[in-house]
Scaffold this motif. Sequence first.
Motif: not given
Length: 463
Positions: A39-44
């Motif tokens: 889920f890191m791209p969405q947070i970034a």
Amino acid sequence: MRVLFTPYPSVAHLLPIVPLAWAFQSAGHEVRVASHAGFMPQIAATGLTPVPLGDPDSHEARLRDDARRPAEAAEVLRYADVMGLDAVEREHWITFYQYLLNPIADYVRTDLPECADLVAFARAWKPDLVLWDELFYAGPVAAAASGAAHARFMLGPDEIAWSVDRLEEHAAELVAAGLSANPLADVMRPIAEIYGLEVDRELMLGQWTLDPMPERFGPPTTEKVVRMRYEPYSGAQTVPAWLNEPPRRPRVALTLGESTRRFVPGDWDRTPKILEAVAGLDIEVIATLNALQLQGLESIPDNVVVVDWVPLTQLLPTCSAIIHHGGMGTFAASRAYRVPQLVCDTEESVLMRQEKVEAPTYTIGREFGVREETEVETTQWIVPAKKLEATWTSEYVIANHAGARLNHRALTVEEIGKLILQVVGEGVYQDGANDIYETWLATPAPAQVVKIFEGLVSFRKDR
């Protein structure tokens, strides 16, 4: 302060925390956002600093084949009977026990790495405050294991705390009936024992509860609540040129949610019925629907424009009304932009039941490679044709004269059309939308909530 957010790995759970996370960051605090590694791209993309948990190449826990399954209807109702719950109270309990407890359990599993990774990060980074998603229970474990203050971040009615209150009231009767006195404590206990933690009320419900919903939206609880204005946030996206032109007739938004658009063909038969109802009305409908939701439609009415996606923060300022599924983000955005609401709600129970069905299964003949088909008996879950919190949303909107309930199963096409024109054209609904906007505006904004938590954390440290 160092502030750690732990959202459930879903866009619908991430976007509501972004304004508060940025408010902390803008006030000079260090902020990290930890969730499943995939889920890191969405947070970034929100400009916040992500912290990965678990294996980025693995499915997040809820999507695994061995994810926790819903409890059988008979078991759910047995609890309700022992606790003597009435019809409305049963809906709160069903929501907790048959729906919410499943994702909660998935992220405190001892055989998956996410919780252990979060505890390790918290112990190394040493946050002063952990704000954890109501469904992401690795958050309170990490907070307690690292000595941080912590609060739940709610995204809807607090049926978890309400259910814990009922379980505590009826513990003796439940044990006498051979049932667990606290299923939430049961799913947390194995991971808590690893870190030497007691599964008490604080670990289950936080030291405080941060609630962006209006007062009396949901069942009453005994929790210490910090109210916050739900600031609508949809991410950064270019404004379509057509939105810069004022509509020539009343514009109505039609949006039926981010989650069900991925797996409910025809959207429980309501999309075709609603679009048939608006055909010929003197309104313009902007329908943010995808191909799956449009299944079953033979044609699109001339006064309907289908757009796969447009942020509500861009669309709603141009609208005279909105038709929606009753989700919290859509409700909150409509409230913030003073738009009267038609909430899709069938008023049926949220209880899931299983039924046996005949389904085909295929095998390959060993000798000639022939594809053979046989019928086997299997079971499937029957779920209600509505959003889980739709009844809460529709009742709040109706009670405040800010809109109406659209029950596509009970109303005819003609009745739906008349209801839409009524909400668009009658001033009482706009007055109600203005009133609930004023109560929204009077609720502490994220920047004010930062000050509240600065005081709460400081007081806790001084004790």
